[in-house]
Every structure is written in structure tokens, then in C-alpha cells.
Design a protein around this motif. Sequence first.
Motif, PDB file in Angstrom:
ATOM      1  N   TRP A  82       0.913  -1.291  -0.221  1.00  0.00           N
ATOM      2  CA  TRP A  82      -0.074   0.241   0.008  1.00  0.00           C
ATOM      3  C   TRP A  82       0.704   1.297  -0.082  1.00  0.00           C
ATOM      4  O   TRP A  82       0.933   2.712  -0.696  1.00  0.00           O
ATOM      5  CB  TRP A  82      -0.910   0.158   1.445  1.00  0.00           C
ATOM      6  N   LEU A  83       1.886   1.063   1.069  1.00  0.00           N
ATOM      7  CA  LEU A  83       2.421   2.310   1.084  1.00  0.00           C
ATOM      8  C   LEU A  83       3.264   2.451  -0.517  1.00  0.00           C
ATOM      9  O   LEU A  83       3.995   3.654  -0.512  1.00  0.00           O
ATOM     10  CB  LEU A  83       3.473   2.340   1.964  1.00  0.00           C
ATOM     11  N   THR A 134       2.710   2.616  -3.523  1.00  0.00           N
ATOM     12  CA  THR A 134       2.238   3.409  -4.213  1.00  0.00           C
ATOM     13  C   THR A 134       1.774   5.410  -3.903  1.00  0.00           C
ATOM     14  O   THR A 134       1.887   5.049  -3.204  1.00  0.00           O
ATOM     15  CB  THR A 134       0.685   3.640  -4.227  1.00  0.00           C
ATOM     16  N   ALA A 168       0.448   7.757  -4.435  1.00  0.00           N
ATOM     17  CA  ALA A 168      -0.454   8.875  -4.050  1.00  0.00           C
ATOM     18  C   ALA A 168      -0.754   8.724  -2.410  1.00  0.00           C
ATOM     19  O   ALA A 168      -1.250   9.410  -1.665  1.00  0.00           O
ATOM     20  CB  ALA A 168      -1.775   7.769  -4.872  1.00  0.00           C
ATOM     21  N   HIS A 169      -0.454   7.695  -2.440  1.00  0.00           N
ATOM     22  CA  HIS A 169      -0.427   6.646  -0.847  1.00  0.00           C
ATOM     23  C   HIS A 169       0.185   7.176  -0.126  1.00  0.00           C
ATOM     24  O   HIS A 169       0.422   7.878   1.372  1.00  0.00           O
ATOM     25  CB  HIS A 169      -0.837   5.020  -0.460  1.00  0.00           C
ATOM     26  N   ALA A 170       1.332   7.202  -0.180  1.00  0.00           N
ATOM     27  CA  ALA A 170       2.685   7.577   0.883  1.00  0.00           C
ATOM     28  C   ALA A 170       1.938   9.449   0.452  1.00  0.00           C
ATOM     29  O   ALA A 170       2.678   9.416   2.195  1.00  0.00           O
ATOM     30  CB  ALA A 170       4.130   7.284  -0.114  1.00  0.00           C
ATOM     31  N   GLU A 171       2.114   9.862   0.079  1.00  0.00           N
ATOM     32  CA  GLU A 171       1.715  11.647  -0.103  1.00  0.00           C
ATOM     33  C   GLU A 171       0.128  11.892   0.913  1.00  0.00           C
ATOM     34  O   GLU A 171       0.959  13.205   1.804  1.00  0.00           O
ATOM     35  CB  GLU A 171       1.396  11.933  -1.588  1.00  0.00           C
ATOM     36  N   ARG A 172      -0.288  11.167   1.070  1.00  0.00           N
ATOM     37  CA  ARG A 172      -1.838  11.031   1.957  1.00  0.00           C
ATOM     38  C   ARG A 172      -1.380  11.056   3.097  1.00  0.00           C
ATOM     39  O   ARG A 172      -1.354  11.740   3.788  1.00  0.00           O
ATOM     40  CB  ARG A 172      -2.520  10.566   1.389  1.00  0.00           C
ATOM     41  N   VAL A 173      -0.159   9.935   3.521  1.00  0.00           N
ATOM     42  CA  VAL A 173       0.192   9.553   4.764  1.00  0.00           C
ATOM     43  C   VAL A 173       1.691  10.544   5.165  1.00  0.00           C
ATOM     44  O   VAL A 173       1.321  11.295   6.722  1.00  0.00           O
ATOM     45  CB  VAL A 173       1.214   8.036   5.042  1.00  0.00           C
ATOM     46  N   LYS A 228       7.915  11.456   2.504  1.00  0.00           N
ATOM     47  CA  LYS A 228       7.009  11.106   1.217  1.00  0.00           C
ATOM     48  C   LYS A 228       8.578  10.126   0.541  1.00  0.00           C
ATOM     49  O   LYS A 228       7.740   8.465  -0.378  1.00  0.00           O
ATOM     50  CB  LYS A 228       6.599  11.928   0.229  1.00  0.00           C
ATOM     51  N   GLU A 279       7.173   5.481   0.444  1.00  0.00           N
ATOM     52  CA  GLU A 279       7.614   4.543  -0.393  1.00  0.00           C
ATOM     53  C   GLU A 279       8.504   4.471  -0.699  1.00  0.00           C
ATOM     54  O   GLU A 279       8.736   2.530  -1.377  1.00  0.00           O
ATOM     55  CB  GLU A 279       7.935   5.849  -2.063  1.00  0.00           C
ATOM     56  N   GLY A 282       8.309   1.080   1.784  1.00  0.00           N
ATOM     57  CA  GLY A 282       6.756   0.433   1.134  1.00  0.00           C
ATOM     58  C   GLY A 282       8.125  -0.722   0.609  1.00  0.00           C
ATOM     59  O   GLY A 282       6.766  -2.128   0.503  1.00  0.00           O
TER      60      GLY A 282
END
Length: 423
Positions: free
Chosen positions: A131-132, A134, A136-141, A329, A333, A336
Motif C-alpha cells: 500500500w505504501l 504507491t 499517492a498513498h505515501a503522499e497521503r500519509v 514521502k 515509498e 513500502g
Amino acid sequence: MARTPTALLSPADQERRRALRTMKGVALGALLLMALLFVVAFALQSTYPGMAYVRAFAEGGMVGALADWFAVTALFRHPLGIPIPHTAIIPNRKDEIGRTLGEFVETNFLSGEIVRTKLEATHIAERLGAWLRTPAHAERVATEGAAMAAGVLRALSDDDVREVIEDLAREHLIEPEWGPPAGAWLTRVIGSGAHHGAVDLAVDSILGWLEVNYAAFEGLVSRRLPAWLPRMAARLVDDTVYREAVTFMLAMQADPQHSARIAIDDYLTRLADNLQHDPETIGKLEDAKSRIFDSPRVRELAGEAWNTAKTGLLKALEDPASGLRVRAKAALEEVGERLTKDPSLQHRVDEWVTNAAVFLVDRYRHDIASIITETVERWDPDETTEKIELMVGRDLQYIRLNGTFVGALAGLVIFTIAHALLG
């Protein structure tokens, strides 16, 4: 009992209500069928002697259907509105049911071993890594983490933080180092197996208590069961709970490799490792500690460092293009990516998450389970009754249906045997 309007129910509860009504209709239909058979057989048995068997079949079915209707109805309300003792059990014992449910969840679900088994089979690190990595997911976290950190920084009082920093530094850094010695001591204890004696003593003490306190299990579960259950069945439940507890402790006492013992050893080993640090890092920290706290400007330097750090951190956290945010970020990534490809890292992360979850469950499981108890206590008795009836009422109607046919067969068998023996 007032019914909740259908429009206020969730779609799932609306479906459960429809299914419950359908099964009630089926169970009632079975009773009416038996009544019709009884009437017909009773009227014709003088002309057709064989109809006496049909009459006995239908008669037993009606008795079984009515008995089970009474038993099922008594759980939720007074049958026919008559306040018969030991009926309307759920609304009258709502709070006790809530406490029992909370205890059941705490004992059977909020267990360290259950949580450990589930988490070990989940492969948390691998899933998190997928998940991480990706972007977009890393940016969100990174964004959410920055917002939370900035909020915490703004809420802190500068004076309080400076005092806390100084107090903590004096308490934990000026004093002689204790982490590595404590970790080394615990490692020696584990290596020599000296802690096994303490585990054995605890197991023996629990077994000794169980052997002389069988009475403590009497009524432990059975007193919460419906009063119409046979005493033998209720006692069997209590005996089973007691035997299972004794069996588990005997197994732990007899088996040096029991899973509970292994879990204790694993926990102590990890604790020893965490208490020890890299020698070079320890030396650098000791040197820095000495230099800082030997200076008379300790408080002033701490204040300046805090103000500078706070201002810089807030600026970096609020700027999406700041080096901190960009590196955060990228780091997420990278983490992840490593989590999806590095088995050893996956193992360490899974182990850490599992141990943390087990610790939290073991420490706070009573507080977590109390949410159930307190929630049920706040419910209205009628609301509680309806919620429970919607969840299990459809299955209980099968009891009525089964009781109808079992009673019918029993009536037929009894009549047949009596007719064969007595004529």
C-alpha cells in the motif's frame, strides 16, 4: 413492546425483520397444521382406528410447538402479556446480559494469544508495504502526518516544553546509564533459564488455587442461562469450564515447550534486546550529555533549541514542497518497497506490531470490553430486546419448528408403545 418503525432500521435489520416474520409464519403454520390433523383424526378415529395414530402424532406436535413457542417467547417478552415468573428474560436482565457479553468478549476475543495468532497469519508488513509504495498513498500519509505534527506543536506551551526537556534530561541522561546493564542482566537471566522457576511457581500457584476452589466455578456460567434449562445441563456447563481451565494449566505445567511458556520466553528476549544499545552510540550520547549539562547555560540553550526547532518544523511541515515533506514521502515509498521485498524486515515489523497489539490487548482489554457493557446499559430495554431478537430470532423459530415435529414423533412413539403394551 413498542416496535421500531421499519424506516428507522438499517437495511440489514429490515431484512432480518422480514426473515423473522417469515419464520414465525412457518412455525405458526406448522402448529395450525398439527391442530387441523388433530381435529380430523379425532373426529375419524372411531370410524378408522388407524387415525388414532395420526391423532397421537398431531397431539404431540401441538404440545411440542406450544412448549417451544413459550420457551422462545419467554426470552423476549411475557407470553400473551401475562407476567409469568422467569419470562421476558432479556428486557428484565438487560444489564446483566451486557456485563456477561462484555466478559465473554474480554475472555474469548481480547486474548493476547488469539490476537497474536491472527496477526501472525495476516502478514501486516507485506500488505502495508504494497500500500505504501504507491506514490499517492505515501503522499497521503505524509500530508496527514504533517498536519497532526503541526497541530501538536502549536498546542504545546514553550515554557512547559523547556521544563519537561530539562527534567527528563536530568532524570534519564545525567544519571548513570542503566539501559545496557539492565538488558545485559536480563539476557543472562534468560540464558541461564532462571526465570523458569518464577513461571513454574506461578503455574503451580494457579493450579493449587483451582484444586481447592472448584466452588468458585459453580454457577459461573449457569446462573446466566435461562431458568428453564435442566439443572444437569447447567451444571455440565460449569464443569466444562472448570475442566478446561485445569487442563490448560496442567498442560503448561507438564510441557516445558508449551506455547504459553514459549510466548513468555520470546517476550523477555525481546525486552532484553530493546534495553541494550550500540556501544558506539552509547559513547557519543554520554559525551554529548556531559558537554551539555556541564554548561551553566543549559536552560537557555534548551529554550533556544526548542524555539528554533519548533519554528523550522512548523514551516517545513506546512510547505508541501519542503525538503522535509518531500523526503518523508520518498522515505515512505522506500519503506513500502523494502517491506514488500525484504523478508527479514517483514518479520521484524510483523513481530513488533504483534507484540505491541498483544501488550495493548492484555493491558487494556477490560477497558475495551467495558464499552460493550456500558453501551448495553444505556440501551432502552425494548430496544435491546428488539436488537437481540432481530439477530437470533429467526434461528430460534427453527427451534419451534423442530419442536413441533420432534413432539409429533414423540407422541406417535409413546402412543404406539402404549398401544402395543396395554392394548
